[in-house]
Design a protein around this motif. Structure first.
Motif, PDB file in Angstrom:
ATOM      1  N   ASP A  12       0.834  -1.192   0.000  1.00  0.00           N
ATOM      2  CA  ASP A  12       0.000   0.000   0.000  1.00  0.00           C
ATOM      3  C   ASP A  12       0.873   1.248   0.000  1.00  0.00           C
ATOM      4  OD1 ASP A  12       0.871   0.461   2.615  1.00  0.00           O
ATOM      5  OD2 ASP A  12      -1.025  -0.141   3.533  1.00  0.00           O
ATOM      6  N   GLN A  13       0.248   2.426   0.071  1.00  0.00           N
ATOM      7  CA  GLN A  13       1.002   3.680  -0.019  1.00  0.00           C
ATOM      8  C   GLN A  13       1.932   3.906   1.163  1.00  0.00           C
ATOM      9  OE1 GLN A  13      -2.258   6.320  -0.579  1.00  0.00           O
ATOM     10  NE2 GLN A  13      -2.590   6.638   1.592  1.00  0.00           N
ATOM     11  N   ILE A  18       0.178  -5.911   0.820  1.00  0.00           N
ATOM     12  CA  ILE A  18      -1.221  -6.193   0.533  1.00  0.00           C
ATOM     13  C   ILE A  18      -1.305  -7.693   0.272  1.00  0.00           C
ATOM     14  CG2 ILE A  18      -3.164  -5.829  -1.030  1.00  0.00           C
ATOM     15  CD1 ILE A  18      -2.027  -3.057  -1.609  1.00  0.00           C
ATOM     16  N   TYR A  19      -1.979  -8.406   1.160  1.00  0.00           N
ATOM     17  CA  TYR A  19      -2.127  -9.845   1.013  1.00  0.00           C
ATOM     18  C   TYR A  19      -3.215 -10.137  -0.013  1.00  0.00           C
ATOM     19  CZ  TYR A  19       0.655 -10.175   5.250  1.00  0.00           C
ATOM     20  OH  TYR A  19       1.657 -10.069   6.165  1.00  0.00           O
ATOM     21  N   PRO A  20      -3.002 -11.123  -0.903  1.00  0.00           N
ATOM     22  CA  PRO A  20      -3.988 -11.388  -1.944  1.00  0.00           C
ATOM     23  C   PRO A  20      -5.265 -12.054  -1.430  1.00  0.00           C
ATOM     24  CG  PRO A  20      -2.148 -12.912  -2.138  1.00  0.00           C
ATOM     25  CD  PRO A  20      -1.799 -11.937  -1.057  1.00  0.00           C
ATOM     26  N   ARG A  21      -5.223 -12.644  -0.233  1.00  0.00           N
ATOM     27  CA  ARG A  21      -6.410 -13.268   0.342  1.00  0.00           C
ATOM     28  C   ARG A  21      -6.612 -12.751   1.754  1.00  0.00           C
ATOM     29  NH1 ARG A  21      -3.716 -15.865  -2.330  1.00  0.00           N
ATOM     30  NH2 ARG A  21      -3.324 -17.814  -3.215  1.00  0.00           N
ATOM     31  N   PRO A  56     -15.493   0.748   1.034  1.00  0.00           N
ATOM     32  CA  PRO A  56     -14.220   1.335   1.449  1.00  0.00           C
ATOM     33  C   PRO A  56     -13.194   0.278   1.877  1.00  0.00           C
ATOM     34  CG  PRO A  56     -16.013   2.633   2.328  1.00  0.00           C
ATOM     35  CD  PRO A  56     -16.624   1.399   1.706  1.00  0.00           C
ATOM     36  N   PHE A  57     -13.648  -0.792   2.528  1.00  0.00           N
ATOM     37  CA  PHE A  57     -12.713  -1.849   2.938  1.00  0.00           C
ATOM     38  C   PHE A  57     -12.008  -2.439   1.719  1.00  0.00           C
ATOM     39  CE2 PHE A  57     -11.581  -6.266   3.640  1.00  0.00           C
ATOM     40  CZ  PHE A  57     -10.779  -6.167   4.766  1.00  0.00           C
ATOM     41  N   LEU A  58     -12.785  -2.789   0.680  1.00  0.00           N
ATOM     42  CA  LEU A  58     -12.181  -3.365  -0.520  1.00  0.00           C
ATOM     43  C   LEU A  58     -11.243  -2.380  -1.196  1.00  0.00           C
ATOM     44  CD1 LEU A  58     -15.259  -5.269  -1.995  1.00  0.00           C
ATOM     45  CD2 LEU A  58     -13.269  -6.267  -0.848  1.00  0.00           C
ATOM     46  N   SER A  59     -11.610  -1.102  -1.210  1.00  0.00           N
ATOM     47  CA  SER A  59     -10.738  -0.086  -1.816  1.00  0.00           C
ATOM     48  C   SER A  59      -9.419   0.019  -1.066  1.00  0.00           C
ATOM     49  CB  SER A  59     -11.430   1.281  -1.825  1.00  0.00           C
ATOM     50  OG  SER A  59     -12.541   1.268  -2.688  1.00  0.00           O
ATOM     51  N   VAL A  60      -9.486   0.006   0.256  1.00  0.00           N
ATOM     52  CA  VAL A  60      -8.259   0.093   1.061  1.00  0.00           C
ATOM     53  C   VAL A  60      -7.440  -1.180   0.899  1.00  0.00           C
ATOM     54  CG1 VAL A  60      -7.347   0.134   3.429  1.00  0.00           C
ATOM     55  CG2 VAL A  60      -9.166   1.703   2.773  1.00  0.00           C
ATOM     56  N   TYR A  61      -8.079  -2.316   1.088  1.00  0.00           N
ATOM     57  CA  TYR A  61      -7.338  -3.568   1.157  1.00  0.00           C
ATOM     58  C   TYR A  61      -6.750  -3.992  -0.181  1.00  0.00           C
ATOM     59  CZ  TYR A  61      -5.825  -7.871   3.257  1.00  0.00           C
ATOM     60  OH  TYR A  61      -5.036  -8.876   3.751  1.00  0.00           O
ATOM     61  N   PHE A  62      -7.515  -3.861  -1.264  1.00  0.00           N
ATOM     62  CA  PHE A  62      -7.041  -4.381  -2.538  1.00  0.00           C
ATOM     63  C   PHE A  62      -6.518  -3.330  -3.498  1.00  0.00           C
ATOM     64  CE2 PHE A  62      -9.772  -7.872  -1.111  1.00  0.00           C
ATOM     65  CZ  PHE A  62      -8.839  -8.893  -1.166  1.00  0.00           C
ATOM     66  N   GLU A  63      -6.880  -2.071  -3.303  1.00  0.00           N
ATOM     67  CA  GLU A  63      -6.373  -1.030  -4.192  1.00  0.00           C
ATOM     68  C   GLU A  63      -5.240  -0.247  -3.543  1.00  0.00           C
ATOM     69  OE1 GLU A  63      -9.631   1.332  -5.646  1.00  0.00           O
ATOM     70  OE2 GLU A  63     -10.863  -0.451  -5.919  1.00  0.00           O
ATOM     71  N   GLY A  64      -5.072  -0.416  -2.219  1.00  0.00           N
ATOM     72  CA  GLY A  64      -3.967   0.222  -1.523  1.00  0.00           C
ATOM     73  C   GLY A  64      -4.165   1.697  -1.248  1.00  0.00           C
ATOM     74  N   VAL A  65      -5.407   2.197  -1.311  1.00  0.00           N
ATOM     75  CA  VAL A  65      -5.643   3.612  -1.016  1.00  0.00           C
ATOM     76  C   VAL A  65      -5.802   3.784   0.494  1.00  0.00           C
ATOM     77  CG1 VAL A  65      -6.737   4.019  -3.252  1.00  0.00           C
ATOM     78  CG2 VAL A  65      -8.158   3.491  -1.282  1.00  0.00           C
ATOM     79  N   SER A  66      -5.664   4.991   0.966  1.00  0.00           N
ATOM     80  CA  SER A  66      -5.830   5.257   2.391  1.00  0.00           C
ATOM     81  C   SER A  66      -7.303   5.151   2.762  1.00  0.00           C
ATOM     82  CB  SER A  66      -5.317   6.652   2.743  1.00  0.00           C
ATOM     83  OG  SER A  66      -6.176   7.637   2.208  1.00  0.00           O
ATOM     84  N   LEU A 133      -9.340 -10.686  -9.315  1.00  0.00           N
ATOM     85  CA  LEU A 133      -9.382 -10.856  -7.874  1.00  0.00           C
ATOM     86  C   LEU A 133     -10.636 -11.579  -7.446  1.00  0.00           C
ATOM     87  CD1 LEU A 133      -8.354  -7.273  -6.696  1.00  0.00           C
ATOM     88  CD2 LEU A 133      -6.964  -9.335  -6.599  1.00  0.00           C
ATOM     89  N   SER A 134     -10.539 -12.351  -6.394  1.00  0.00           N
ATOM     90  CA  SER A 134     -11.721 -12.924  -5.770  1.00  0.00           C
ATOM     91  C   SER A 134     -11.495 -12.962  -4.287  1.00  0.00           C
ATOM     92  CB  SER A 134     -12.030 -14.319  -6.320  1.00  0.00           C
ATOM     93  OG  SER A 134     -10.999 -15.216  -5.969  1.00  0.00           O
ATOM     94  N   GLN A 135     -12.579 -12.862  -3.559  1.00  0.00           N
ATOM     95  CA  GLN A 135     -12.505 -12.834  -2.105  1.00  0.00           C
ATOM     96  C   GLN A 135     -13.652 -13.617  -1.521  1.00  0.00           C
ATOM     97  OE1 GLN A 135     -10.255 -11.764   0.101  1.00  0.00           O
ATOM     98  NE2 GLN A 135     -11.659 -12.677   1.535  1.00  0.00           N
TER      99      GLN A 135
END
Length: 135
Positions: A12-13, A18-21, A56-66, A133-135
Motif C-alpha cells: 500500500d502507499q 497487501i495480502y492477496p487473500r 471502502p474496505f475493498l478499496s483500502v485492502y485491494f487497491e492500496g488507497v488510504s 481478484l476474488s474474495q
C-alpha cells in the motif's frame, strides 16, 4: 492475485504488504453490512479491527488507497455499478441471483461483483473480473 502480471499493487502507499487473500467478519451496523474485522492470509488468531462498509474496505485492502481516500470516494453512497451488457454472460448471471445478493452488489466498489461458488451452491464470494481478484 499472486500473478506478477496482474498489475495489482503488492504494497500500500505506506509500504505495508497487501495480502492477496483475506478472511473477513461482517456484521450489520445501523442497517448496513460492514466489515467488522479481518484476518490476513495465514493468520488465524489475530482479528484486525476494521468497522467500515464493504466498499471502502475493498478499496483500502485491494487497491492500496488510504482509509480517508476510500471513505471520501464512498461519502455519497455507492458509486453506480458498472454497466452490464444487455447480451452475454454478465447479464444472465446477474438475473439468476437472489434479490438480497443483487442489493448487496449495488454497494460494492466499481468492478466488484458477487459470484456463486460452483462447488457450494448458495454460497457467494466477491470477485473483480477485470483485475482477476476474488474474495
Amino acid at each position: 492475485d499472486d500473478n506478477p502480471d496482474s498489475g495489482l499493487p503488492g504494497v500500500d502507499q505506506d509500504g505495508a504488504r497487501i495480502y492477496p487473500r483475506v478472511r473477513v467478519m461482517v456484521k450489520i451496523r445501523d442497517g448496513r453490512l460492514v466489515v467488522d474485522g479481518f484476518f490476513h492470509e495465514g493468520e488465524d488468531d489475530t482479528l484486525n479491527p476494521a468497522r467500515v462498509p464493504i466498499g471502502p474496505f475493498l478499496s483500502v485492502y485491494f487497491e492500496g488507497v488510504s482509509l480517508k481516500e476510500a471513505l471520501s470516494r464512498w461519502i455519497n453512497g455507492a458509486p453506480p455499478p458498472p454497466a452490464r451488457s444487455a447480451t452475454g454472460r454478465g447479464a444472465a448471471v446477474a438475473d439468476n441471483k437472489p434479490d438480497d445478493i443483487k442489493k448487496l452488489e449495488l454497494t460494492l466498489p466499481p468492478g466488484w461483483v458477487m459470484r456463486e461458488s460452483r462447488s457450494k451452491k448458495g454460497v457467494y464470494y466477491y470477485c473483480h473480473p477485470a483485475k482477476g481478484l476474488s474474495q
